[in-house]
Design an enzyme around this catalytic site. Structure first.
Site, mmCIF file in Angstrom:
data_model
loop_
_atom_site.group_PDB
_atom_site.id
_atom_site.type_symbol
_atom_site.label_atom_id
_atom_site.label_comp_id
_atom_site.label_asym_id
_atom_site.label_seq_id
_atom_site.Cartn_x
_atom_site.Cartn_y
_atom_site.Cartn_z
ATOM 1 N N LEU A 199 0.839 -1.242 -0.079
ATOM 2 C CA LEU A 199 -0.064 -0.001 0.066
ATOM 3 C C LEU A 199 0.868 1.364 0.070
ATOM 4 C CD1 LEU A 199 -2.929 -1.131 2.345
ATOM 5 C CD2 LEU A 199 -2.740 -1.393 0.079
ATOM 6 N N THR A 244 7.514 -5.397 -18.484
ATOM 7 C CA THR A 244 7.036 -4.066 -19.510
ATOM 8 C C THR A 244 7.826 -3.963 -20.611
ATOM 9 O OG1 THR A 244 7.229 -1.718 -19.523
ATOM 10 C CG2 THR A 244 8.857 -2.835 -18.075
ATOM 11 N N ASP A 245 7.166 -3.584 -21.645
ATOM 12 C CA ASP A 245 7.765 -3.364 -22.960
ATOM 13 C C ASP A 245 8.955 -2.411 -23.093
ATOM 14 O OD1 ASP A 245 6.612 -1.061 -22.884
ATOM 15 O OD2 ASP A 245 5.511 -1.104 -24.739
ATOM 16 N N GLU A 246 9.167 -1.486 -21.971
ATOM 17 C CA GLU A 246 10.168 -0.624 -21.730
ATOM 18 C C GLU A 246 11.640 -1.282 -21.838
ATOM 19 O OE1 GLU A 246 9.568 2.736 -19.403
ATOM 20 O OE2 GLU A 246 7.482 3.015 -19.860
ATOM 21 N N TYR A 258 13.634 2.906 -14.027
ATOM 22 C CA TYR A 258 12.638 2.082 -14.041
ATOM 23 C C TYR A 258 12.792 0.905 -14.889
ATOM 24 C CZ TYR A 258 8.118 0.079 -15.420
ATOM 25 O OH TYR A 258 7.109 -0.896 -15.493
ATOM 26 N N LYS A 275 13.644 -2.815 -14.123
ATOM 27 C CA LYS A 275 12.560 -4.115 -14.600
ATOM 28 C C LYS A 275 13.316 -5.088 -15.362
ATOM 29 C CE LYS A 275 8.735 -4.380 -14.113
ATOM 30 N NZ LYS A 275 7.784 -5.161 -13.063
HETATM 31 P P1 NAD Z 1 0.990 0.620 -9.813
HETATM 32 O O1 NAD Z 1 2.129 1.661 -9.513
HETATM 33 O O2 NAD Z 1 -0.192 0.818 -10.279
HETATM 34 O O3 NAD Z 1 0.830 -0.558 -8.686
HETATM 35 C C1 NAD Z 1 1.869 -0.938 -7.914
HETATM 36 C C2 NAD Z 1 1.496 -1.746 -6.847
HETATM 37 O O4 NAD Z 1 2.494 -2.281 -6.036
HETATM 38 C C3 NAD Z 1 0.890 -0.723 -5.932
HETATM 39 O O5 NAD Z 1 -0.395 -1.441 -5.270
HETATM 40 C C4 NAD Z 1 1.665 -0.635 -4.672
HETATM 41 O O6 NAD Z 1 1.392 -0.539 -3.301
HETATM 42 C C5 NAD Z 1 2.735 -2.222 -4.644
HETATM 43 N N1 NAD Z 1 4.003 -2.011 -4.332
HETATM 44 C C6 NAD Z 1 4.942 -1.144 -4.651
HETATM 45 N N2 NAD Z 1 6.047 -1.521 -3.873
HETATM 46 C C7 NAD Z 1 5.772 -2.583 -3.214
HETATM 47 C C8 NAD Z 1 6.575 -3.397 -2.227
HETATM 48 N N3 NAD Z 1 7.762 -3.205 -1.973
HETATM 49 N N4 NAD Z 1 5.842 -4.579 -1.702
HETATM 50 C C9 NAD Z 1 4.516 -4.779 -1.980
HETATM 51 N N5 NAD Z 1 3.931 -3.979 -2.917
HETATM 52 C C10 NAD Z 1 4.540 -3.126 -3.478
HETATM 53 O O7 NAD Z 1 1.434 -0.242 -11.164
HETATM 54 P P2 NAD Z 1 0.610 -0.919 -12.389
HETATM 55 O O8 NAD Z 1 0.788 0.171 -13.492
HETATM 56 O O9 NAD Z 1 -0.583 -1.604 -11.977
HETATM 57 O O10 NAD Z 1 1.868 -1.930 -12.693
HETATM 58 C C11 NAD Z 1 1.821 -3.149 -12.175
HETATM 59 C C12 NAD Z 1 3.007 -3.994 -12.833
HETATM 60 O O11 NAD Z 1 2.776 -4.060 -14.257
HETATM 61 C C13 NAD Z 1 4.309 -3.593 -12.718
HETATM 62 O O12 NAD Z 1 5.216 -4.618 -12.454
HETATM 63 C C14 NAD Z 1 4.653 -2.826 -13.783
HETATM 64 O O13 NAD Z 1 6.174 -2.817 -14.159
HETATM 65 C C15 NAD Z 1 4.029 -3.797 -14.877
HETATM 66 N N6 NAD Z 1 3.446 -3.111 -16.151
HETATM 67 C C16 NAD Z 1 2.827 -1.797 -16.118
HETATM 68 C C17 NAD Z 1 2.225 -1.331 -17.341
HETATM 69 C C18 NAD Z 1 1.628 0.119 -17.133
HETATM 70 O O14 NAD Z 1 1.282 0.402 -18.648
HETATM 71 N N7 NAD Z 1 0.985 0.329 -16.043
HETATM 72 C C19 NAD Z 1 2.452 -1.859 -18.462
HETATM 73 C C20 NAD Z 1 3.530 -3.094 -18.485
HETATM 74 C C21 NAD Z 1 3.643 -3.373 -17.385
HETATM 75 O O1 DAU Z 2 5.178 0.894 -21.772
HETATM 76 C C1 DAU Z 2 4.884 0.392 -20.421
HETATM 77 C C2 DAU Z 2 4.855 1.439 -19.381
HETATM 78 O O2 DAU Z 2 3.940 2.317 -19.586
HETATM 79 C C3 DAU Z 2 4.698 0.864 -18.103
HETATM 80 O O3 DAU Z 2 5.956 -0.198 -17.877
HETATM 81 C C4 DAU Z 2 5.155 1.779 -16.882
HETATM 82 O O4 DAU Z 2 4.645 1.277 -15.647
HETATM 83 C C5 DAU Z 2 3.988 2.885 -17.417
HETATM 84 O O5 DAU Z 2 4.061 3.922 -16.576
HETATM 85 C C6 DAU Z 2 4.007 3.354 -18.495
HETATM 86 O O6 DAU Z 2 5.159 4.161 -18.843
HETATM 87 P P1 DAU Z 2 5.322 5.463 -19.936
HETATM 88 O O7 DAU Z 2 6.434 6.427 -19.482
HETATM 89 O O8 DAU Z 2 5.046 5.218 -21.192
HETATM 90 O O9 DAU Z 2 3.791 6.151 -19.265
HETATM 91 P P2 DAU Z 2 3.260 7.578 -18.892
HETATM 92 O O10 DAU Z 2 1.907 7.538 -18.628
HETATM 93 O O11 DAU Z 2 4.070 8.138 -17.670
HETATM 94 O O12 DAU Z 2 3.815 8.590 -19.996
HETATM 95 C C7 DAU Z 2 3.074 8.138 -21.530
HETATM 96 C C8 DAU Z 2 3.658 9.007 -22.381
HETATM 97 O O13 DAU Z 2 3.209 10.454 -22.138
HETATM 98 C C9 DAU Z 2 5.239 9.343 -22.363
HETATM 99 O O14 DAU Z 2 5.570 9.330 -23.569
HETATM 100 C C10 DAU Z 2 5.689 10.428 -21.454
HETATM 101 C C11 DAU Z 2 4.287 11.401 -21.917
HETATM 102 N N1 DAU Z 2 3.754 12.217 -20.734
HETATM 103 C C12 DAU Z 2 3.454 11.776 -19.584
HETATM 104 C C13 DAU Z 2 3.091 12.472 -18.576
HETATM 105 C C14 DAU Z 2 2.887 11.814 -17.140
HETATM 106 C C15 DAU Z 2 3.694 13.485 -21.185
HETATM 107 O O15 DAU Z 2 3.881 14.145 -22.105
HETATM 108 N N2 DAU Z 2 3.041 14.301 -19.836
HETATM 109 C C16 DAU Z 2 2.958 13.749 -18.580
HETATM 110 O O16 DAU Z 2 2.624 14.672 -17.897
#
Ligand code: NAD
Ligand code: DAU
Length: 350
Positions: free
Chosen positions: A36, A131-133, A156, A160
Site C-alpha cells: 500500500l 514491461t515493453d520498456e 525504471y 524491470k
Molecule cells: P501501480 O504503481 O499502479 O501498482 C503497483 C502496486 O505495487 C501498488 O499497489 C503498490 O502499493 C505495490 N507495491 C509497490 N512497492 C511494493 C513493495 N515493496 N511491496 C509490496 N507491494 C508494493 O503499477 P501498475 O501500473 O499497476 O503496474 C503493475 C505491474 O505491471 C508492474 O510490475 C509494472 O512494471 C507492470 N507493467 C505496467 C504497465 C502499465 O502500463 N501500467 C505496462 C506493462 C507492465
Molecule cells: O510501456 C509500458 C509502461 O507504460 C509501463 O511499464 C510503466 O509502468 C507505465 O508507467 C508506462 O510508462 P510511460 O512512461 O510510457 O507512461 P506515462 O503515462 O508516464 O507516459 C506516457 C507518455 O506520455 C510518455 O511518452 C510520457 C508522456 N507524458 C507523460 C506524463 C505523465 C507527458 O507528455 N506528460 C505527462 O505529464
C-alpha cells in the site's frame, strides 16, 4: 484448492487481475499482497473485499524475513508478481526505491518460492509481469519481439530488465517454473493520475493545463487494462514454462494525437464547446532520456494462446473517461495529500 499469491494487487493493473481471478476462479484462494504505497489503494477492490476466496496481506516484498514467513505459512502454489515501483518520472527523481522493490523484492519472492517447495515444482508456477520498456526505444520503423535484445534506458526500465533476467536465471539455474510477459502501456479505470491519461482527464476536469513533454511526438502502444488481465489469465494457466509472451494493443498513438482525441471526448462529456479542452495543452520540458517509440508484436500470444485485444481505442478511452467522471470521490481521495507534493515537484517547480 489452489492458493495463488498476487503481488501489487491494490495497484492499477493488479486490482483488475485480482478481481478477475476472484470472480473467475471461486475454487482458488486468492491472496493479494501489497505494501500500500501511494499507488496501492484498497478502494480499488471494495466490490470483492468480502468474498470468501479473497484475502489481503499488507507486506513489503523488500522485507526478506516477512516474505519467507508468509510463504512458509501459506504455501502458495502460484505467484503472479506485479508489485513494483512503476512510474518512469519517479524513477528519474528517486531511482533507489526502484532498485529495492523491483530487483531485491523480486529476488525475495523467488527465494521464498524455492524455499517452500524445496525445488520440487510439479503443478507450481511463478509468473513475472514485466514491461515493453526493457527493449529500449524504437525509431520510426520496427516492433519489439520476444527476441529483441534488452536495452533499458531509464532507472525504471533498467530495474524491470534486471528482475526479468533474474527470473530467467532462476529458471535455468534452479529449474524454477517461471513464465514472463512484457506488456505495452495500459489504460483504464483505477490508474493513478500521475500517468498520462488519468492525469490529463483530471486536469481537464479542473480546467488545469495538460502538460505534454517535449513536442508530444513520442509514441506509445495502448492496451485496455482488462485485455491485459485476460492475457495474464491465459499465460498463467497455459503459457509454456521458461517462455516470454509480448502483450500489446497494436495501437500506436503519438502523445499529442492521443491528447487531442481525449480533449474532444472530454468536451463532449462535459457539454463544452469543441476545442475548449485543447486550449489547456501546454508543452513542457521533456522527460530526461525520453524513449521515442514503443510498439509490441504480440503475434506469439495471439497464435499460441488465442488472445487478442477486445476493444478499439476510441471505445476504451470513452469508457475510461466515463469511469473517471463517475468516480470523483476515488479521484479526490488519491489526489489529496502526497499527490499534491509530487505534482508540485514534477510540474510546478520545474
Ligand atoms: P501501480 O504503481 O499502479 O501498482 C503497483 C502496486 O505495487 C501498488 O499497489 C503498490 O502499493 C505495490 N507495491 C509497490 N512497492 C511494493 C513493495 N515493496 N511491496 C509490496 N507491494 C508494493 O503499477 P501498475 O501500473 O499497476 O503496474 C503493475 C505491474 O505491471 C508492474 O510490475 C509494472 O512494471 C507492470 N507493467 C505496467 C504497465 C502499465 O502500463 N501500467 C505496462 C506493462 C507492465
Ligand atoms: O510501456 C509500458 C509502461 O507504460 C509501463 O511499464 C510503466 O509502468 C507505465 O508507467 C508506462 O510508462 P510511460 O512512461 O510510457 O507512461 P506515462 O503515462 O508516464 O507516459 C506516457 C507518455 O506520455 C510518455 O511518452 C510520457 C508522456 N507524458 C507523460 C506524463 C505523465 C507527458 O507528455 N506528460 C505527462 O505529464
Amino acid at each position: 484448492m489452489k492458493k495463488i499469491l498476487i503481488t501489487g494487487g491494490a495497484g492499477f493493473i493488479g486490482s483488475h487481475v485480482v478481481r478477475f481471478f476472484v470472480n473467475q476462479y471461486p475454487e482458488y484462494e486468492i491472496f493479494n499482497l501489497d505494501k500500500l504505497t501511494y499507488a496501492g489503494n484498497l478502494e480499488n477492490l471494495k466490490d470483492i473485499q468480502k468474498r470468501s476466496n479473497y484475502h489481503f496481506i499488507k507486506a513489503d516484498i523488500v522485507d526478506e524475513k516477512a516474505i519467507l514467513e508468509l510463504f512458509k505459512k501459506n504455501k502458495f502454489d502460484g505467484v503472479i508478481h506485479l508489485a513494483a515501483e512503476s512510474h518512469v518520472d519517479r524513477s528519474i527523481s528517486n531511482p533507489t526505491e526502484f532498485i529495492y522493490t523491483n530487483i531485491v523484492g523480486t529476488v525475495n519472492l523467488l527465494n521464498a518460492f524455492r524455499n517452500i517447495w524445496k525445488d520440487d515444482f510439479s503443478q507450481k508456477r511463478f509468473y513475472h509481469i514485466s514491461t515493453d520498456e526493457v527493449y529500449g526505444s524504437l525509431g520510426e520503423e520496427g516492433v519489439f519481439l520476444e527476441t529483441t535484445p534488452y536495452d533499458p534506458r531509464s532507472p525504471y526500465s533498467a530495474s524491470k530488465a534486471s528482475s526479468d533476467h533474474l527470473v530467467r536465471a532462476y529458471y535455468h539455474t534452479f529449474g524454477m517454473p517461471v513464465v514472463l510477459s512484457n506488456c505495452s502501456n495500459n489504460y483504464g479505470p483505477f490508474q493513478f493520475p500521475e500517468k498520462l491519461i488519468p492525469l490529463a482527464i483530471n486536469n481537464i476536469k479542473h480546467g488545469r493545463s495538460i502538460p505534454i513533454y517535449g513536442k508530444g511526438e513520442n509514441i506509445r502502444d495502448w492496451l485496455f487494462v482488462l485485455d491485459h488481465a485476460r492475457a495474464i489469465d491465459l499465460i498463467f494457466h497455459k503459457g509454456k514454462l521458461g517462455e516470454t509472451y509480448n502483450i500489446g494493443g497494436n495501437n500506436e498513438w503519438k502523445n499529442i494525437d492521443l491528447i487531442h482525441l481525449l480533449c474532444d471526448i472530454m468536451d463532449r462529456k462535459l457539454g463544452q464547446s469543441e476545442g475548449t479542452s485543447r486550449q489547456l495543452i501546454t508543452f513542457v520540458k521533456d522527460r530526461a532520456g525520453h524513449d521515442l517509440r514503443y510498439a509490441i508484436d504480440s503475434s506469439k500470444l495471439q497464435k499460441e494462446l488465442g488472445w487478442k485485444p477486445s476493444l478499439n481505442f476510441e471505445t476504451g478511452l470513452e469508457k475510461t473517461v466515463d469511469w473517471y467522471l463517475n468516480n470523483q470521490i476515488w479521484l479526490d481521495n488519491v489526489t489529496s495529500g502526497d499527490y499534491q507534493k509530487f505534482y508540485n515537484n514534477q510540474y510546478v517547480k520545474r
